[in-house]
Design a protein around this motif. Structure first.
Motif, mmCIF file in Angstrom:
data_model
loop_
_atom_site.group_PDB
_atom_site.id
_atom_site.type_symbol
_atom_site.label_atom_id
_atom_site.label_comp_id
_atom_site.label_asym_id
_atom_site.label_seq_id
_atom_site.Cartn_x
_atom_site.Cartn_y
_atom_site.Cartn_z
ATOM 1 N N GLU A 1 0.864 -1.188 0.042
ATOM 2 C CA GLU A 1 -0.068 0.053 -0.059
ATOM 3 C C GLU A 1 0.964 1.213 0.041
ATOM 4 O O GLU A 1 0.534 2.242 -0.494
ATOM 5 N N ASN A 2 1.884 1.216 0.547
ATOM 6 C CA ASN A 2 2.769 2.502 0.808
ATOM 7 C C ASN A 2 4.305 2.143 0.562
ATOM 8 O O ASN A 2 4.973 1.866 1.413
ATOM 9 N N HIS B 1 6.715 4.212 2.419
ATOM 10 C CA HIS B 1 6.908 3.954 3.835
ATOM 11 C C HIS B 1 7.812 2.534 3.743
ATOM 12 O O HIS B 1 8.718 2.674 5.093
ATOM 13 N N GLU B 2 7.697 1.657 3.124
ATOM 14 C CA GLU B 2 8.337 0.342 3.180
ATOM 15 C C GLU B 2 9.718 0.771 2.883
ATOM 16 O O GLU B 2 10.780 0.391 3.746
ATOM 17 N N ASP C 1 0.337 6.335 6.142
ATOM 18 C CA ASP C 1 0.155 4.993 6.425
ATOM 19 C C ASP C 1 -1.283 4.862 7.169
ATOM 20 O O ASP C 1 -1.880 5.828 7.655
ATOM 21 N N ARG C 2 -1.513 3.586 7.725
ATOM 22 C CA ARG C 2 -2.979 3.354 8.454
ATOM 23 C C ARG C 2 -2.738 3.883 9.910
ATOM 24 O O ARG C 2 -3.695 4.466 10.602
ATOM 25 N N TRP D 1 9.012 6.781 9.655
ATOM 26 C CA TRP D 1 9.567 5.461 9.717
ATOM 27 C C TRP D 1 10.827 5.472 9.393
ATOM 28 O O TRP D 1 11.893 4.942 9.919
#
Length: 218
Positions: A83-84, A87-88, A112-113, A121
């Motif tokens: 999804e992101n 972010h990952e 993110d959620r 992050w």
């Protein structure tokens, strides 16, 4: 521990032609060991960046800094795109892919959620180069964004003891060190080591945004 389950049958035939670049991020369900020099070895659960899937049987992927061909029946219908992706990449410290995503237009302020930004992050994980890339991406970066727990990126850096990440944040003139999380804690309240605490106290006493960046990593 039981051996990983592999797909039935051998890998599909090798591709015969190159294709256009198409960037997709997936997570492998099965492990694969390269059988040829131009293939990619990866473990179950590995994050793969798909660069070319014009051949239905073999996709060109990147894992970390390595690229190679991957049998699509090990990752194809068994996976879903992340999804992101930014972010990952920020969480894992994958600087090349973070730069690629930022260059392609990914927002440094996407949530993110849990309402973490990529900066949350990168700082929390102590990836100084990725923090520097996000802050220097040429787009407005919301350094004071708070997640669902009320933590800003500097909260995460203080809690993690990531001195150089905190130093980079404090070099921002718009940093707000007075923000409190849902536990009524400031970044200084969460500081895990004396170096971080000293930086925060100095910034609060003399005005954040005046610190010079340090080239050393954590």
């Amino acid at each position: 521990m039981a051996s990983p389950v592999s797909p039935s049958g051998p890998p599909p035939p090798r591709p015969s032609r190159p294709g256009k670049v198409e960037l997709t991020v997936v997570q492998a369900v099965y492990p694969y060991t390269a059988q040829n020099p131009d293939e990619l070895t990866f473990e179950e659960g590995a994050v793969l960046y798909v660069l070319d899937k014009s051949d239905p049987n073999w996709w060109k992927c990147r894992s970390g800094t390595k690229e190679g061909l991957v049998p699509s029946n090990y990752v194809g219908e068994h996976t879903q795109p992340l999804e992101n992706p930014l972010h990952e990449a920020s969480k894992r410290g994958n600087l090349p892919f973070a730069l690629e995503l930022l260059s392609a237009g990914s927002s440094p302020n996407s949530l993110d959620r849990a309402h973490n930004t990529p900066l949350h992050w990168a700082v929390r994980s102590g990836h100084v180069d990725v923090v520097r890339a996000i802050l220097g991406c040429g787009k407005p970066v919301q350094v004071n964004a708070q997640n669902k727990l009320g933590d800003t990126a500097v909260h995460g850096g203080a809690w993690g003891g990531h001195t150089e990440c905190v130093r980079l944040l404090l070099a921002r003139p718009d940093i707000n060190l007075g923000l409190k999380n849902k536990d009524n804690k400031t970044a200084l309240d969460l500081a895990k080591n004396d170096d971080v605490a000293s930086l925060l106290v100095n910034a609060m006493n003399h005005g954040a945004g005046g610190l010079e960046e340090d080239s050393d990593d954590d």
